[in-house]
Design a protein around this motif. Structure first.
Motif, PDB file in Angstrom:
ATOM      1  N   LEU A  39     -38.114  21.795  52.773  1.00 51.69           N
ATOM      2  CA  LEU A  39     -37.879  22.681  51.165  1.00 51.69           C
ATOM      3  C   LEU A  39     -36.769  23.482  51.238  1.00 51.69           C
ATOM      4  O   LEU A  39     -36.344  23.975  50.524  1.00 51.69           O
ATOM      5  N   ALA A  40     -36.404  23.917  53.455  1.00 60.36           N
ATOM      6  CA  ALA A  40     -35.447  24.873  52.851  1.00 60.36           C
ATOM      7  C   ALA A  40     -34.275  24.438  52.343  1.00 60.36           C
ATOM      8  O   ALA A  40     -32.888  25.020  51.068  1.00 60.36           O
ATOM      9  N   SER A  41     -33.974  23.392  52.325  1.00 65.03           N
ATOM     10  CA  SER A  41     -32.874  22.786  52.221  1.00 65.03           C
ATOM     11  C   SER A  41     -32.064  21.821  50.529  1.00 65.03           C
ATOM     12  O   SER A  41     -31.271  21.582  49.913  1.00 65.03           O
ATOM     13  N   GLU A  42     -33.173  22.780  50.126  1.00 63.58           N
ATOM     14  CA  GLU A  42     -33.663  22.967  48.316  1.00 63.58           C
ATOM     15  C   GLU A  42     -32.557  23.621  47.872  1.00 63.58           C
ATOM     16  O   GLU A  42     -31.746  23.599  46.863  1.00 63.58           O
ATOM     17  N   TRP A  43     -32.858  24.848  48.752  1.00 62.25           N
ATOM     18  CA  TRP A  43     -31.695  25.558  47.828  1.00 62.25           C
ATOM     19  C   TRP A  43     -30.898  26.682  48.973  1.00 62.25           C
ATOM     20  O   TRP A  43     -29.648  27.341  49.441  1.00 62.25           O
ATOM     21  N   ASN A 103     -42.344  27.266  44.418  1.00 65.31           N
ATOM     22  CA  ASN A 103     -41.585  28.838  43.894  1.00 65.31           C
ATOM     23  C   ASN A 103     -41.570  29.743  44.912  1.00 65.31           C
ATOM     24  O   ASN A 103     -40.571  30.382  44.919  1.00 65.31           O
ATOM     25  N   ALA A 104     -42.550  30.365  45.802  1.00 64.53           N
ATOM     26  CA  ALA A 104     -42.600  30.938  46.803  1.00 64.53           C
ATOM     27  C   ALA A 104     -41.464  30.739  47.660  1.00 64.53           C
ATOM     28  O   ALA A 104     -40.906  31.712  48.073  1.00 64.53           O
ATOM     29  N   PHE A 105     -41.308  29.178  47.957  1.00 71.01           N
ATOM     30  CA  PHE A 105     -40.538  28.800  48.824  1.00 71.01           C
ATOM     31  C   PHE A 105     -39.076  29.103  48.327  1.00 71.01           C
ATOM     32  O   PHE A 105     -38.330  29.562  49.317  1.00 71.01           O
ATOM     33  N   LYS A 106     -38.563  29.032  47.097  1.00 60.83           N
ATOM     34  CA  LYS A 106     -37.380  28.895  47.008  1.00 60.83           C
ATOM     35  C   LYS A 106     -37.045  30.559  46.699  1.00 60.83           C
ATOM     36  O   LYS A 106     -35.988  30.857  46.800  1.00 60.83           O
ATOM     37  N   LYS A 107     -38.156  31.258  46.646  1.00 63.66           N
ATOM     38  CA  LYS A 107     -37.683  32.382  46.110  1.00 63.66           C
ATOM     39  C   LYS A 107     -37.869  33.051  47.907  1.00 63.66           C
ATOM     40  O   LYS A 107     -36.390  34.008  48.023  1.00 63.66           O
ATOM     41  N   THR A 145     -32.980  34.362  48.835  1.00 63.69           N
ATOM     42  CA  THR A 145     -33.459  35.957  49.643  1.00 63.69           C
ATOM     43  C   THR A 145     -32.450  35.899  50.656  1.00 63.69           C
ATOM     44  O   THR A 145     -31.754  36.886  50.745  1.00 63.69           O
ATOM     45  N   LEU A 146     -32.753  34.405  51.415  1.00 63.33           N
ATOM     46  CA  LEU A 146     -31.873  34.559  52.992  1.00 63.33           C
ATOM     47  C   LEU A 146     -30.694  34.061  52.556  1.00 63.33           C
ATOM     48  O   LEU A 146     -30.095  34.529  53.662  1.00 63.33           O
ATOM     49  N   ASN A 147     -30.339  33.133  51.659  1.00 62.97           N
ATOM     50  CA  ASN A 147     -28.403  33.303  50.943  1.00 62.97           C
ATOM     51  C   ASN A 147     -28.306  34.385  50.563  1.00 62.97           C
ATOM     52  O   ASN A 147     -26.870  34.639  51.127  1.00 62.97           O
ATOM     53  N   ASN A 148     -29.310  35.406  50.460  1.00 62.49           N
ATOM     54  CA  ASN A 148     -28.306  36.540  49.940  1.00 62.49           C
ATOM     55  C   ASN A 148     -28.342  37.049  51.886  1.00 62.49           C
ATOM     56  O   ASN A 148     -27.367  38.609  50.936  1.00 62.49           O
ATOM     57  N   ILE A 153     -39.202  38.868  54.774  1.00 66.71           N
ATOM     58  CA  ILE A 153     -38.910  37.285  53.666  1.00 66.71           C
ATOM     59  C   ILE A 153     -40.027  36.101  54.308  1.00 66.71           C
ATOM     60  O   ILE A 153     -40.436  36.680  52.773  1.00 66.71           O
ATOM     61  N   PHE A 154     -40.287  36.495  55.513  1.00 65.46           N
ATOM     62  CA  PHE A 154     -41.355  35.218  55.620  1.00 65.46           C
ATOM     63  C   PHE A 154     -43.212  36.221  55.718  1.00 65.46           C
ATOM     64  O   PHE A 154     -43.772  35.219  55.374  1.00 65.46           O
ATOM     65  N   ASP A 155     -43.180  37.512  56.050  1.00 67.08           N
ATOM     66  CA  ASP A 155     -44.213  38.156  55.621  1.00 67.08           C
ATOM     67  C   ASP A 155     -44.481  38.066  53.709  1.00 67.08           C
ATOM     68  O   ASP A 155     -45.526  37.495  53.785  1.00 67.08           O
ATOM     69  N   ASN A 156     -43.314  38.093  53.227  1.00 72.12           N
ATOM     70  CA  ASN A 156     -44.142  38.165  51.092  1.00 72.12           C
ATOM     71  C   ASN A 156     -43.765  36.581  51.496  1.00 72.12           C
ATOM     72  O   ASN A 156     -44.798  36.305  50.716  1.00 72.12           O
ATOM     73  N   LEU A 157     -43.126  35.489  51.659  1.00 78.23           N
ATOM     74  CA  LEU A 157     -44.025  34.008  51.638  1.00 78.23           C
ATOM     75  C   LEU A 157     -45.018  33.803  51.482  1.00 78.23           C
ATOM     76  O   LEU A 157     -45.375  33.581  50.552  1.00 78.23           O
TER      77      LEU A 157
END
Length: 122
Positions: free
Chosen positions: A115-119, A63-67, A71-74, A41-45
């Motif tokens: 940013l993590a706290s956004e989603w 948007n990259a962070f949101k993605k 994914t972390l949420n999932n 997930i972080f490599d892709n970010l």
């Protein structure tokens, strides 16, 4: 240090090796597979941010962070033992570090919490 180097240097602070070592101390959720999923997930970010480039619009970077956070949420929804208090702190700190490396200010997002706290749902 170039934009790309700043982002790639964040990989040195990935907590996933430490998490993997905790597997041997009884934290059975930190299998190699699970730790590799976090790493991916972080490599892709980081790859997405490099591809976008230093001078891309902030909204594209966000948007990259949101993605990544979604994914972390999932991942967390699949197994809620994967992200507990310590891991949440590690992940938020890593997101903040990457945020700074890509030229954004974490304090500008998530009510000042990054940013993590956004989603994030973990």
């Amino acid at each position: 240090m170039t934009y790309q180097e700043k982002l790639k240097s964040c990989k040195a602070d990935y907590p996933f090796v430490r998490w993997r070592e905790a597997f041997n101390e009884g934290f059975e959720q930190y299998t190699e597979e699970n730790c590799n999923r976090f790493k991916l997930i972080f490599d892709n970010l980081i790859s997405d941010l490099i591809r976008l480039g230093e001078h891309s619009q902030s909204a594209e970077k966000v948007n990259a962070f949101k993605k990544a956070v979604l994914t972390l949420n999932n991942l967390s929804a699949e197994d809620d033992s994967l992200i507990e208090t310590g891991e949440r702190e590690d992940l938020c700190a890593l997101v903040d570090q990457i945020t700074i490396a890509c030229g954004l200010n974490p304090k500008d997002f998530g009510g000042g919490e990054g940013l993590a706290s956004e989603w994030r749902e973990w």
